[in-house]
Write an enzyme that holds these catalytic residues in place. Structure first.
Site, PDB file in Angstrom:
ATOM      1  N   SER A  45      -2.510   3.457   3.486  1.00 19.51           N
ATOM      2  CA  SER A  45      -2.102   2.330   4.319  1.00 19.51           C
ATOM      3  C   SER A  45      -1.380   1.372   3.387  1.00 19.51           C
ATOM      4  O   SER A  45      -1.948   0.921   2.388  1.00 19.51           O
ATOM      5  CB  SER A  45      -3.327   1.668   4.953  1.00 19.51           C
ATOM      6  OG  SER A  45      -2.904   0.738   5.924  1.00 19.51           O
ATOM      7  N   GLU A  46      -0.116   1.080   3.688  1.00 15.21           N
ATOM      8  CA  GLU A  46       0.735   0.426   2.682  1.00 15.21           C
ATOM      9  C   GLU A  46       0.346  -1.022   2.388  1.00 15.21           C
ATOM     10  O   GLU A  46       0.881  -1.618   1.457  1.00 15.21           O
ATOM     11  CB  GLU A  46       2.219   0.539   3.057  1.00 15.21           C
ATOM     12  CG  GLU A  46       2.660  -0.213   4.294  1.00 15.21           C
ATOM     13  CD  GLU A  46       2.648   0.672   5.534  1.00 15.21           C
ATOM     14  OE1 GLU A  46       1.877   1.651   5.566  1.00 15.21           O
ATOM     15  OE2 GLU A  46       3.407   0.359   6.480  1.00 15.21           O
ATOM     16  N   ASN A  47      -0.578  -1.588   3.168  1.00 15.63           N
ATOM     17  CA  ASN A  47      -1.070  -2.913   2.811  1.00 15.63           C
ATOM     18  C   ASN A  47      -2.076  -2.863   1.664  1.00 15.63           C
ATOM     19  O   ASN A  47      -2.612  -3.899   1.272  1.00 15.63           O
ATOM     20  CB  ASN A  47      -1.673  -3.616   4.041  1.00 15.63           C
ATOM     21  CG  ASN A  47      -2.709  -2.789   4.749  1.00 15.63           C
ATOM     22  OD1 ASN A  47      -2.556  -1.583   4.908  1.00 15.63           O
ATOM     23  ND2 ASN A  47      -3.780  -3.411   5.178  1.00 15.63           N
ATOM     24  N   SER A  87       0.980  -0.760  -4.275  1.00 15.98           N
ATOM     25  CA  SER A  87       1.097   0.134  -3.127  1.00 15.98           C
ATOM     26  C   SER A  87       2.525   0.648  -2.961  1.00 15.98           C
ATOM     27  O   SER A  87       2.755   1.844  -2.761  1.00 15.98           O
ATOM     28  CB  SER A  87       0.657  -0.614  -1.857  1.00 15.98           C
ATOM     29  OG  SER A  87       0.680   0.248  -0.752  1.00 15.98           O
TER      30      SER A  87
END
Lengths: 208, 234
Positions: A45-47, A87
């Site tokens: 999850s790119e967060n 990330s």
């Protein structure tokens, strides 16, 4: 019969290989997580998370634990957390094997448009431009046509691009297409959909 | 030097001026500096440029600074959850500079690391590349993006010691470390200030060198999309 949302997600899950780190977009791509089966897949999850788990049970939601769609989620035994720069470092650095994303338009040269409709929709690209520029393989999952019945698989995109020449494979409700030299190549069709049906519904050049 | 302050207003005293650039941590409403945003609203400072992935929602987070029209320009990757944002943007009252999410994070990290510019493949061939230098390496085009050097960073962490060593919690870390790095001055709000020596030095997420002022307070921590699953019957 064309594939439904879940059948498209199941077909997209077949693209994933054991051991891959994968980023799934919002919408149908999110459903792909339900069909990975026995394969050892780690979802990013790119967060700022690797090893994304399912939604929490009611009452166990944690405001400090959300996915990139801002939905509450859970962690797994393998989970790690990191900041946004790290990330996108792993995204830009090619460490994420594949991204499965939705699209508004895809062109036969691999151009992708999925972030903006001028004058109508100005929400922003979020992490989509970084993902399509950085990950190993970009797989688009979307309906073959829009609500007016027009092909979303085009000779050239009309909307502002998310990335130029970035798409590798397109999975729609009608079948699977690869971006190759000179156009798109039919990989397979949904059950009951013929290659002729697929060609007729596609504005892009289909090559043999 | 004392870093711990009694309130958000005290911690921001002397740091705010009209037209300044503020970098704010948070992703959606997760890990946002709620208390410091409220204090910026109270201060009345205006014509702000704010670098933040999102702009809160109507009436919460950075959305409060929109309601009071204190923001002149946003540098963000996604602003889809805010009707007042759209209204001000479409009427020309608010400027918006879209940044791909990873480019925004790296611009902050770079600024805080003394790197004025870097090349990235992100955005090549899109509107993001317009007006930017293009350089080719090994047959691939990259565009030049600039580091962000903010006047002030406002961030949220889970725990701090009194020297400013920070620990974040789960995905509330997000943009907070890079946002903290890129400001001339960084003010952080935490849920708990713990005694010096009680944080494991090997488990510090952001060293106190980046942190100048600290406050402790209560956080609402609003959830934007509450999603759950049903318990299977035993």
């Amino acid at each position: 019969m064309p594939w439904d949302r879940n059948q498209m997600a199941a077909r997209a899950a077949q693209e994933l290989e054991d051991g891959w780190y994968v980023n799934l977009g919002i919408g149908i791509p999110t459903l792909v997580a339900n069909y990975v089966g026995d394969k050892d897949i780690t979802l990013q999850s790119e967060n700022g998370m690797l090893g994304m788990g399912p939604f929490p049970y009611e009452g166990e939601e944690d405001p400090d634990l959300i996915n990139a769609g801002k939905q509450t989620i859970t962690e797994l035994a393998r989970t790690s957390y990191f900041d946004s720069a790290t990330s996108f470092g792993m995204i830009r650095g090619g460490k994420i094997a594949a991204a499965i994303l939705g699209a508004m338009e895809v062109a036969e040269n691999g151009d992708l448009a999925n972030w903006m409709i001028p004058g109508k929709l100005i929400k922003g690209m979020g992490g989509a431009m970084d993902l399509v520029a950085g990950v190993g393989k970009v797989i688009v999952v979307m309906d073959h046509t829009n609500k007016h019945g027009d092909s979303k698989v085009l000779k050239a995109c009309t909307l502002p691009l998310t990335g130029k020449g970035v798409v590798d494979r397109i999975i729609t409700n009608l079948g699977v297409l690869d971006v190759v030299d000179g156009g798109l190549k039919i990989v397979e069709t949904a059950e009951g959909v013929s290659a002729e049906d697929l060609r007729a519904a596609t504005a892009a050049t289909i090559v043999d | 030097m004392k870093k711990v302050y009694g309130s958000a207003a005290e911690a921001l005293d002397g740091l705010l001026h009209d037209g300044m650039l503020i970098a704010a941590g948070g992703f959606g409403l997760c890990g946002i500096p709620e208390l410091l945003i409220d204090a910026v609203v109270e201060s009345g400072v205006k014509d702000l440029t704010v670098a933040s992935n999102n702009c809160g929602v109507d009436g919460f987070g950075l959305g409060k600074l929109l309601d009071t029209k204190q923001i002149k320009k946003m540098m963000s990757s996604y602003v889809g959850e805010n009707a007042e944002f759209m209204r001000q943007y479409l009427s020309g009252e608010l400027e918006l500079e879209f940044n791909p999410q990873g480019t925004l994070a790296e611009r902050m990290r770079a600024g805080g690391s003394g790197i004025p510019g870097f090349y990235t493949k992100t955005g090549v061939g899109t509107v993001i590349a317009e007006g930017k230098e293009v350089k080719n390496w090994a047959g691939e085009d990259y565009i030049l993006e600039e580091g962000i050097f903010a006047d002030l960073s406002i961030v949220k962490a889970w725990k701090a010691d009194d020297t400013g060593n920070l620990v974040f919690r789960k995905t509330a870390r997000n943009f907070n470390p890079p946002a903290a790095m890129c400001g001339k001055v960084c003010v952080v709000e935490v849920e708990e200030i713990v005694p010096r020596g009680s944080l494991d030095p090997d488990h510090i997420h952001l060293p106190g060198i980046y942190v100048h002022r600290i406050i402790q307070g209560e956080h609402e921590k609003r959830i934007e999309q509450r999603t759950t699953r049903k318990r299977e019957d035993a």
